[in-house]
Enzyme design. Sequence first.
Site, PDB file in Angstrom:
ATOM      1  N   ARG A  49       0.823  -1.216   0.000  1.00  0.00           N
ATOM      2  CA  ARG A  49       0.000   0.000   0.000  1.00  0.00           C
ATOM      3  C   ARG A  49       0.855   1.263   0.000  1.00  0.00           C
ATOM      4  NH1 ARG A  49      -2.301  -0.871   6.107  1.00  0.00           N
ATOM      5  NH2 ARG A  49      -0.303  -1.581   6.862  1.00  0.00           N
TER       6      ARG A  49
ATOM      7  N   HIS B 120       8.019 -23.676   4.839  1.00  0.00           N
ATOM      8  CA  HIS B 120       9.372 -23.656   4.279  1.00  0.00           C
ATOM      9  C   HIS B 120      10.235 -24.803   4.803  1.00  0.00           C
ATOM     10  CE1 HIS B 120      10.114 -21.215   7.882  1.00  0.00           C
ATOM     11  NE2 HIS B 120      11.337 -21.690   7.806  1.00  0.00           N
TER      12      HIS B 120
ATOM     13  N   HIS C 198       5.261 -26.773  11.097  1.00  0.00           N
ATOM     14  CA  HIS C 198       6.576 -27.376  10.856  1.00  0.00           C
ATOM     15  C   HIS C 198       6.738 -28.745  11.523  1.00  0.00           C
ATOM     16  CE1 HIS C 198       7.357 -23.481   9.352  1.00  0.00           C
ATOM     17  NE2 HIS C 198       7.664 -22.916  10.477  1.00  0.00           N
TER      18      HIS C 198
ATOM     19  N   LYS D 190      11.631 -20.962  22.236  1.00  0.00           N
ATOM     20  CA  LYS D 190      12.508 -19.821  22.001  1.00  0.00           C
ATOM     21  C   LYS D 190      13.454 -19.678  23.190  1.00  0.00           C
ATOM     22  CE  LYS D 190       9.646 -17.292  18.822  1.00  0.00           C
ATOM     23  NZ  LYS D 190      10.553 -17.419  17.662  1.00  0.00           N
TER      24      LYS D 190
HETATM   25  P1  NAD Z   1       5.543  -7.182   7.388  1.00  0.00           P
HETATM   26  O1  NAD Z   1       4.666  -6.501   8.381  1.00  0.00           O
HETATM   27  O2  NAD Z   1       7.001  -6.910   7.408  1.00  0.00           O
HETATM   28  O3  NAD Z   1       5.042  -6.823   5.920  1.00  0.00           O
HETATM   29  C1  NAD Z   1       3.697  -6.766   5.574  1.00  0.00           C
HETATM   30  C2  NAD Z   1       3.569  -6.296   4.132  1.00  0.00           C
HETATM   31  O4  NAD Z   1       2.175  -6.243   3.828  1.00  0.00           O
HETATM   32  C3  NAD Z   1       4.135  -4.921   3.836  1.00  0.00           C
HETATM   33  O5  NAD Z   1       4.692  -4.934   2.533  1.00  0.00           O
HETATM   34  C4  NAD Z   1       2.881  -4.040   3.838  1.00  0.00           C
HETATM   35  O6  NAD Z   1       3.024  -2.881   3.020  1.00  0.00           O
HETATM   36  C5  NAD Z   1       1.885  -4.973   3.243  1.00  0.00           C
HETATM   37  N1  NAD Z   1       0.514  -4.606   3.578  1.00  0.00           N
HETATM   38  C6  NAD Z   1      -0.040  -4.549   4.813  1.00  0.00           C
HETATM   39  N2  NAD Z   1      -1.339  -4.154   4.711  1.00  0.00           N
HETATM   40  C7  NAD Z   1      -1.584  -3.959   3.393  1.00  0.00           C
HETATM   41  C8  NAD Z   1      -2.719  -3.538   2.649  1.00  0.00           C
HETATM   42  N3  NAD Z   1      -3.871  -3.231   3.244  1.00  0.00           N
HETATM   43  N4  NAD Z   1      -2.608  -3.467   1.311  1.00  0.00           N
HETATM   44  C9  NAD Z   1      -1.445  -3.781   0.698  1.00  0.00           C
HETATM   45  N5  NAD Z   1      -0.343  -4.169   1.332  1.00  0.00           N
HETATM   46  C10 NAD Z   1      -0.408  -4.251   2.673  1.00  0.00           C
HETATM   47  O7  NAD Z   1       5.215  -8.735   7.528  1.00  0.00           O
HETATM   48  P2  NAD Z   1       6.151  -9.986   7.144  1.00  0.00           P
HETATM   49  O8  NAD Z   1       7.030 -10.286   8.295  1.00  0.00           O
HETATM   50  O9  NAD Z   1       6.771  -9.743   5.814  1.00  0.00           O
HETATM   51  O10 NAD Z   1       5.093 -11.166   7.078  1.00  0.00           O
HETATM   52  C11 NAD Z   1       4.119 -11.295   6.046  1.00  0.00           C
HETATM   53  C12 NAD Z   1       3.368 -12.602   6.232  1.00  0.00           C
HETATM   54  O11 NAD Z   1       4.263 -13.684   6.125  1.00  0.00           O
HETATM   55  C13 NAD Z   1       2.708 -12.748   7.604  1.00  0.00           C
HETATM   56  O12 NAD Z   1       1.529 -13.487   7.458  1.00  0.00           O
HETATM   57  C14 NAD Z   1       3.720 -13.537   8.392  1.00  0.00           C
HETATM   58  O13 NAD Z   1       3.122 -14.269   9.454  1.00  0.00           O
HETATM   59  C15 NAD Z   1       4.234 -14.455   7.313  1.00  0.00           C
HETATM   60  N6  NAD Z   1       5.578 -14.980   7.569  1.00  0.00           N
HETATM   61  C16 NAD Z   1       6.629 -14.127   7.770  1.00  0.00           C
HETATM   62  C17 NAD Z   1       7.883 -14.634   7.983  1.00  0.00           C
HETATM   63  C18 NAD Z   1       9.075 -13.730   8.167  1.00  0.00           C
HETATM   64  O14 NAD Z   1      10.182 -14.262   8.284  1.00  0.00           O
HETATM   65  N7  NAD Z   1       8.910 -12.427   8.193  1.00  0.00           N
HETATM   66  C19 NAD Z   1       8.088 -16.021   7.995  1.00  0.00           C
HETATM   67  C20 NAD Z   1       6.999 -16.873   7.763  1.00  0.00           C
HETATM   68  C21 NAD Z   1       5.745 -16.321   7.553  1.00  0.00           C
END
Ligand code: NAD
Length: 492
Positions: A51, A180, A242, A341
């Site tokens: 966004r 993963h 996992h 953890k």
């Molecule tokens: P983050 O908060 O860093 O990123 C979220 C992203 O979503 C950002 O790019 C944000 O701009 C976008 N976003 C949020 N609301 C939005 C909207 N209304 N419209 C468009 N874009 C929008 O989160 P993350 O850590 O990257 O995690 C994303 C998903 O992946 C989550 O479900 C998380 O549980 C999962 N996940 C993350 C990891 C990790 O290592 N970070 C690992 C496994 C799973």
Amino acid sequence: MSPRTIQVSPFDLVVFGGTGDLAARKLLPALFQRDRAGQLPEQARIIGVSRKALGDGGYLRFVRQALEAHVKPAELEGAALERFLARVHFCAVDVTGDGGWSELATLLSEDVAQVRTFYFAVSPDLFAPISQRIGRFGLVTPESRVVLEKPLGKDGEGARVVNEAVGRVFGEHQIFRIDHYLGKETVQNLMALRFANRLFEPLWNSTHIDHIQITVAEDLGVGERGGYYDTSGALRDMVQNHILQLLCLTAMEPPDAFEADAVRDEKLKILKALRRIDDHTAEAATVRGQYRKGSVGGQPTQGYLEDLAAEESETETFVAIRAEIANWRWAGVPFYLRTGKRLAARTSEIVVNFRPISHSIFDHTAGRISQNRLIIRLQPDEGMTLEVMIKDPGPGGMRLRRIPLDMSFVETFGVSNPDAYERLLMDVIRGNQTLFMRHDEVAAAWNWIDPILSAWKHTAQRIHPYPAGAWGPSASIALIERDGRTWLEDTE
Ligand code: NAD
């Protein structure tokens, strides 16, 4: 011998959450590495969506920074980086509204026979609204796929709602639920070990195996993710996905082919055969823990509540479970599962403990005959160890000793394994679902987890504190010692 790289078909990969942590740390570096290896065809494109009003230039800066932070500098040299950046585009869409979608539609390739992948790297509450709009704006083509990140729901009902919403727009054959762990080389090697060798399969049952341990230990605390973690906990965050996947691959019957549905059918049978843990049995079969201040790797660390900046929390940062699989092969073989953890080390492993030999021909001077063990390590250094008894070398008579036959993949193959996301992203483009979860697997996993969660609530099962840097609370040691067994690190 360097692996042969076969290019995948041309694709558009739309990353919702393109500016998020997951995209920066995992997805973009993985795609870059595959590009460097020559696996991406010229027409492959990556379209970041978020966004934020960034524009192509702003997003390119983000991607460049992400790669500089998460790829070795030497790998960014030469033409590779510029070639990769030329594939990258950006589209600003707030997925909760209708703005920006037409622009996204225009950006996508007009060739409907081309692979089109939507990656949902956003909070799971957004999976339904995004799917709905992808459908409404007519973006689904026959070669479309969608990748769903974990967590898939906070319970069985939540997962059902997400699966239903996504399933209204995409067919099951187009949905890739990513875990993963399944992309890790060792996990796939577990299948090679079991099904490409004569040696183990005849022993892989309750006649020869005493018990199995699965540990996924992290030395880190919750860090910045405390807010999210406190709504989840170790059972939902690690066990539901996992650890149960590792358990399935360890315990499943041989599938008739290494094909998506054949493998997933067998995993599903295991999930369904897990003996239910409920209000009556949770206290004896599960241990919940939460870390307090302590020391990890010689560094003092604070406790969970301080990390969270909260007075109290009922969320477990550690869980140990004594699981049983009620089927012919595994009757009477406990599976001890644990994850947490701020434990003593970062390690993930499956330990298969064989039964003692039936009769010893050696007298007491030979020493104790320890049981054979097969240790399958997922991290930190992927590999396998088979522990066998041998004669201690030298003239001192017949003295026996258990030694490890060790295989570290890095040492054996001279290369470190590609990140799991590299493998899995290419599988998505190829349309290979073998290493992804089917909707009924997710439902069956929750079916086992939900009664544990509700038992903890109904019985107000206590959370045992443990000092950071320990292997969890002492109650988790008692859990396995009650059966006359010990966790791997407590054995000699
Ligand atoms: P983050 O908060 O860093 O990123 C979220 C992203 O979503 C950002 O790019 C944000 O701009 C976008 N976003 C949020 N609301 C939005 C909207 N209304 N419209 C468009 N874009 C929008 O989160 P993350 O850590 O990257 O995690 C994303 C998903 O992946 C989550 O479900 C998380 O549980 C999962 N996940 C993350 C990891 C990790 O290592 N970070 C690992 C496994 C799973």
